[in-house]
Design a protein around this motif. Structure first.
Motif, PDB file in Angstrom:
ATOM      1  N   LEU A  21    -108.800  51.800 -85.696  1.00 53.85           N
ATOM      2  CA  LEU A  21    -109.086  52.329 -87.031  1.00 53.85           C
ATOM      3  C   LEU A  21    -110.351  51.714 -87.625  1.00 53.85           C
ATOM      4  CD1 LEU A  21    -105.442  52.398 -88.406  1.00 53.85           C
ATOM      5  CD2 LEU A  21    -106.865  54.366 -87.758  1.00 53.85           C
ATOM      6  N   TRP A  22    -110.474  50.380 -87.516  1.00 57.93           N
ATOM      7  CA  TRP A  22    -111.699  49.762 -88.042  1.00 57.93           C
ATOM      8  C   TRP A  22    -112.918  50.364 -87.347  1.00 57.93           C
ATOM      9  CZ3 TRP A  22    -111.330  47.919 -92.513  1.00 57.93           C
ATOM     10  CH2 TRP A  22    -110.309  47.070 -92.917  1.00 57.93           C
ATOM     11  N   GLU A  23    -112.807  50.559 -86.061  1.00 58.77           N
ATOM     12  CA  GLU A  23    -113.936  51.105 -85.301  1.00 58.77           C
ATOM     13  C   GLU A  23    -114.294  52.495 -85.815  1.00 58.77           C
ATOM     14  OE1 GLU A  23    -113.838  50.482 -81.177  1.00 58.77           O
ATOM     15  OE2 GLU A  23    -115.728  51.563 -80.951  1.00 58.77           O
ATOM     16  N   ARG A  24    -113.262  53.309 -85.999  1.00 59.44           N
ATOM     17  CA  ARG A  24    -113.500  54.681 -86.446  1.00 59.44           C
ATOM     18  C   ARG A  24    -114.122  54.694 -87.843  1.00 59.44           C
ATOM     19  NH1 ARG A  24    -108.338  58.334 -87.034  1.00 59.44           N
ATOM     20  NH2 ARG A  24    -108.205  58.075 -84.796  1.00 59.44           N
ATOM     21  N   TYR A  25    -113.622  53.859 -88.731  1.00 60.08           N
ATOM     22  CA  TYR A  25    -114.116  53.883 -90.114  1.00 60.08           C
ATOM     23  C   TYR A  25    -115.538  53.316 -90.220  1.00 60.08           C
ATOM     24  CZ  TYR A  25    -109.266  55.082 -91.075  1.00 60.08           C
ATOM     25  OH  TYR A  25    -108.049  55.686 -91.066  1.00 60.08           O
ATOM     26  N   PHE A  26    -115.841  52.290 -89.442  1.00 60.94           N
ATOM     27  CA  PHE A  26    -117.220  51.779 -89.479  1.00 60.94           C
ATOM     28  C   PHE A  26    -118.196  52.770 -88.847  1.00 60.94           C
ATOM     29  CE2 PHE A  26    -115.509  47.644 -90.701  1.00 60.94           C
ATOM     30  CZ  PHE A  26    -116.486  47.200 -91.578  1.00 60.94           C
ATOM     31  N   GLU A  27    -117.678  53.536 -87.903  1.00 64.62           N
ATOM     32  CA  GLU A  27    -118.520  54.526 -87.241  1.00 64.62           C
ATOM     33  C   GLU A  27    -119.010  55.593 -88.217  1.00 64.62           C
ATOM     34  OE1 GLU A  27    -116.544  56.331 -83.939  1.00 64.62           O
ATOM     35  OE2 GLU A  27    -118.433  56.756 -82.910  1.00 64.62           O
ATOM     36  N   ILE A  28    -118.209  55.892 -89.226  1.00 70.44           N
ATOM     37  CA  ILE A  28    -118.629  56.864 -90.247  1.00 70.44           C
ATOM     38  C   ILE A  28    -120.000  56.471 -90.791  1.00 70.44           C
ATOM     39  CG2 ILE A  28    -118.115  57.835 -92.548  1.00 70.44           C
ATOM     40  CD1 ILE A  28    -115.153  57.223 -92.034  1.00 70.44           C
ATOM     41  N   TYR A  29    -120.216  55.158 -90.894  1.00 70.28           N
ATOM     42  CA  TYR A  29    -121.471  54.643 -91.462  1.00 70.28           C
ATOM     43  C   TYR A  29    -122.443  54.222 -90.359  1.00 70.28           C
ATOM     44  CZ  TYR A  29    -118.709  54.886 -95.628  1.00 70.28           C
ATOM     45  OH  TYR A  29    -117.934  55.361 -96.637  1.00 70.28           O
ATOM     46  N   GLY A  30    -122.145  54.628 -89.137  1.00 74.33           N
ATOM     47  CA  GLY A  30    -123.050  54.346 -88.024  1.00 74.33           C
ATOM     48  C   GLY A  30    -123.069  52.887 -87.597  1.00 74.33           C
ATOM     49  N   LEU A  31    -121.989  52.174 -87.878  1.00 75.97           N
ATOM     50  CA  LEU A  31    -121.976  50.745 -87.533  1.00 75.97           C
ATOM     51  C   LEU A  31    -121.045  50.451 -86.357  1.00 75.97           C
ATOM     52  CD1 LEU A  31    -121.864  49.178 -91.106  1.00 75.97           C
ATOM     53  CD2 LEU A  31    -123.831  49.484 -89.591  1.00 75.97           C
ATOM     54  N   HIS A  32    -121.474  49.507 -85.520  1.00 78.51           N
ATOM     55  CA  HIS A  32    -120.629  49.047 -84.425  1.00 78.51           C
ATOM     56  C   HIS A  32    -119.794  47.868 -84.883  1.00 78.51           C
ATOM     57  CE1 HIS A  32    -122.398  51.553 -81.424  1.00 78.51           C
ATOM     58  NE2 HIS A  32    -123.621  51.095 -81.663  1.00 78.51           N
ATOM     59  N   VAL A  33    -118.592  47.773 -84.318  1.00 77.55           N
ATOM     60  CA  VAL A  33    -117.763  46.591 -84.573  1.00 77.55           C
ATOM     61  C   VAL A  33    -117.518  45.876 -83.252  1.00 77.55           C
ATOM     62  CG1 VAL A  33    -116.587  47.569 -86.578  1.00 77.55           C
ATOM     63  CG2 VAL A  33    -115.620  47.913 -84.301  1.00 77.55           C
ATOM     64  N   GLY A  34    -117.219  44.595 -83.338  1.00 76.82           N
ATOM     65  CA  GLY A  34    -116.860  43.810 -82.149  1.00 76.82           C
ATOM     66  C   GLY A  34    -115.649  42.970 -82.471  1.00 76.82           C
ATOM     67  N   GLN A  35    -114.634  43.044 -81.609  1.00 74.57           N
ATOM     68  CA  GLN A  35    -113.386  42.336 -81.893  1.00 74.57           C
ATOM     69  C   GLN A  35    -113.408  40.907 -81.344  1.00 74.57           C
ATOM     70  OE1 GLN A  35    -109.012  43.752 -81.301  1.00 74.57           O
ATOM     71  NE2 GLN A  35    -109.725  43.062 -79.308  1.00 74.57           N
ATOM     72  N   ILE A  36    -113.000  39.953 -82.163  1.00 73.70           N
ATOM     73  CA  ILE A  36    -112.782  38.590 -81.661  1.00 73.70           C
ATOM     74  C   ILE A  36    -111.374  38.165 -82.085  1.00 73.70           C
ATOM     75  CG2 ILE A  36    -113.565  36.197 -81.642  1.00 73.70           C
ATOM     76  CD1 ILE A  36    -116.289  37.058 -82.442  1.00 73.70           C
ATOM     77  N   LEU A  37    -110.576  37.772 -81.111  1.00 69.72           N
ATOM     78  CA  LEU A  37    -109.227  37.292 -81.407  1.00 69.72           C
ATOM     79  C   LEU A  37    -109.191  35.793 -81.126  1.00 69.72           C
ATOM     80  CD1 LEU A  37    -107.163  40.200 -79.811  1.00 69.72           C
ATOM     81  CD2 LEU A  37    -107.757  39.857 -82.214  1.00 69.72           C
ATOM     82  N   LEU A  38    -108.831  35.036 -82.126  1.00 72.16           N
ATOM     83  CA  LEU A  38    -108.897  33.576 -82.005  1.00 72.16           C
ATOM     84  C   LEU A  38    -107.522  32.943 -82.175  1.00 72.16           C
ATOM     85  CD1 LEU A  38    -111.897  32.778 -84.370  1.00 72.16           C
ATOM     86  CD2 LEU A  38    -111.872  32.509 -81.891  1.00 72.16           C
ATOM     87  N   THR A  39    -107.386  31.754 -81.649  1.00 71.52           N
ATOM     88  CA  THR A  39    -106.263  30.883 -82.021  1.00 71.52           C
ATOM     89  C   THR A  39    -106.878  29.521 -82.303  1.00 71.52           C
ATOM     90  OG1 THR A  39    -105.914  30.030 -79.821  1.00 71.52           O
ATOM     91  CG2 THR A  39    -104.699  32.017 -80.377  1.00 71.52           C
ATOM     92  N   ARG A  40    -106.077  28.616 -82.817  1.00 75.93           N
ATOM     93  CA  ARG A  40    -106.608  27.291 -83.087  1.00 75.93           C
ATOM     94  C   ARG A  40    -107.059  26.611 -81.792  1.00 75.93           C
ATOM     95  NH1 ARG A  40    -106.478  24.289 -87.547  1.00 75.93           N
ATOM     96  NH2 ARG A  40    -104.860  25.448 -88.587  1.00 75.93           N
ATOM     97  N   ALA A  41    -106.341  26.922 -80.705  1.00 77.28           N
ATOM     98  CA  ALA A  41    -106.691  26.300 -79.422  1.00 77.28           C
ATOM     99  C   ALA A  41    -108.120  26.648 -78.999  1.00 77.28           C
ATOM    100  CB  ALA A  41    -105.697  26.737 -78.346  1.00 77.28           C
ATOM    101  N   ASP A  42    -108.625  27.780 -79.486  1.00 71.19           N
ATOM    102  CA  ASP A  42    -109.983  28.187 -79.110  1.00 71.19           C
ATOM    103  C   ASP A  42    -111.068  27.376 -79.799  1.00 71.19           C
ATOM    104  OD1 ASP A  42    -109.271  30.349 -77.400  1.00 71.19           O
ATOM    105  OD2 ASP A  42    -108.709  31.475 -79.188  1.00 71.19           O
ATOM    106  N   VAL A  43    -110.707  26.633 -80.808  1.00 69.98           N
ATOM    107  CA  VAL A  43    -111.748  25.899 -81.532  1.00 69.98           C
ATOM    108  C   VAL A  43    -111.475  24.400 -81.585  1.00 69.98           C
ATOM    109  CG1 VAL A  43    -112.426  27.846 -82.979  1.00 69.98           C
ATOM    110  CG2 VAL A  43    -110.581  26.354 -83.724  1.00 69.98           C
TER     111      VAL A  43
END
Ligand code: GLU
Length: 366
Positions: free
Chosen positions: A84-106
């Motif tokens: 959904l985020w991808e589709r809605y940002f696309e309306i405005y011609g913008l790309h999205v990139g997903q990052i999924l984090l946990t505390r262990a990653d930082v």
């Protein structure tokens, strides 16, 4: 006025208090983000809602509240949410990139820096990062746990100058507005103290995890990292664009004038205290007034289980947290050398990692 903004969108905003997503409102929030993007600003979305969306997507199944089931719902919901985020940002011609984090990653400095590089590369390429906790795999031990704190971590990683926490409340009030009709909105907070924390209480909304309490924690982390923080109602008209333009919306927490240096930001934002030590009055003065390291001699008690290299909190005799830092001895070792002069460490343990328990370079005074 601001250049890099993290917008945290809570479940209560995404669903408008119902069990379903409020699609027109998601589009409206995206429209505001796209307007900022057009002005050349960097926008990062921190989205909640994976579990709520997964539940709705599967038709509200009757499931036992186990971790496995929550992880399953998160896996289903996260991909839907992202679509959904991808589709809605696309309306405005913008790309999205997903990052999924946990505390262990930082938690580890190298992984923290690596996560930061990914985020900055997306921004450099004018892509809108959309971030959530990796709920499908995160267990309690490695979780940040709520997206308020996650968004503060993201603001720290990205060196954002503004973090907007969008919620179902207009901001922080002098009392719970649902029970006290005369409660006043607090427009600006300079100091996050115990009185304020007691005002915030626990979680207040039904679907999300956080409440005002986690928002204050997030504000505390982000402002020490150099970002202003605003708590505001996700449904207020043009809330994002107005906040970024510097208009008075919700409750604002100005960034601290002297933000922490990078390594200390990481210690504060990325790591959870694994245990605590209590220190005596002499050590309090050495740390707080003279900016010295903590020596085993000043420690009077050790609580929790921690290893060398973990982050611990340092408390005064009254239990108040005075500092946080990376410890050079395990809880087991410290329990043996607490109160001893540093010359006696080898004698007692048979080895030593140097004279200090927490070095001042690894310590943040609170
Ligand atoms: N990461 C959780 C989710 O996407 C939300 C946590 C929160 O509401 O703070 O469901």
């Amino acid at each position: 006025m601001y250049q890099r903004v993290v917008v945290k969108i809570g479940t209560s905003v995404l669903t408008a208090g119902t069990p379903h997503l409020d699609h027109p409102h998601m589009v409206e929030l995206v429209r505001q983000c796209a307007a900022l993007h057009r002005q050349g600003k960097d926008v990062i979305i921190c989205t909640s809602g994976a579990i709520a969306v997964g539940r709705a997507r599967m038709g509200f199944p009757d499931l036992p509240p186990t971790l496995n089931h929550k992880q399953m719902l998160a896996a289903v919901g996260q991909s839907r949410l992202m679509q959904l985020w991808e589709r809605y940002f696309e309306i405005y011609g913008l790309h999205v990139g997903q990052i999924l984090l946990t505390r262990a990653d930082v938690q580890n400095r190298r992984r923290y820096l690596n996560g930061r590089d990914t985020l900055l590369t997306l921004l450099e390429h004018r892509i809108v990062p959309v971030i959530n906790e990796n709920d499908a795999v995160a267990t309690e031990e490695i979780k940040v746990g709520d997206n308020d704190n996650l968004s503060a971590l993201v603001a720290t990683l990205a060196e954002a100058d503004l973090l907007i926490l969008l919620t179902d409340q207009p901001g922080l009030f002098t009392a719970d507005p649902r029970r006290h009709p005369d409660a006043q909105l607090i427009p600006e907070v300079d100091k996050i103290d115990e009185t304020l924390k007691s005002l915030a209480g626990g979680s207040i909304s039904g679907l999300g995890v956080g409440g005002m309490a986690t928002k204050l924690q997030a504000a505390d982390v982000a402002r020490r990292a150099g970002a202003d923080v605003i708590i505001a109602a996700g449904h207020a008209p043009n809330v994002i664009t107005r906040a970024v333009a510097g208009e008075s919306v919700g409750t604002r927490f100005p960034a601290l004038k002297t933000p922490l240096e990078n390594r200390k930001k990481w210690i504060y934002a990325g790591r959870k205290a694994a245990g605590c030590v209590v220190i005596d009055a002499g050590a309090v003065a050495a740390l707080c007034a003279d900016g010295r390291s903590l020596l085993p001699a000043g420690i009077t008690a050790v609580t929790g289980h921690f290893e060398r290299g973990d982050t611990i909190c340092i408390q005064g005799a009254d239990g108040r947290e005075l500092a946080r830092g990376i410890v050079r001895y395990s809880s087991h070792d410290l329990a043996h050398i607490a109160g001893l002069h540093s010359d006696q460490i080898v004698e007692r343990l048979g080895y030593a990692y140097g004279p200090v328990a927490v070095h001042r370079n690894d310590m943040i005074l609170l």
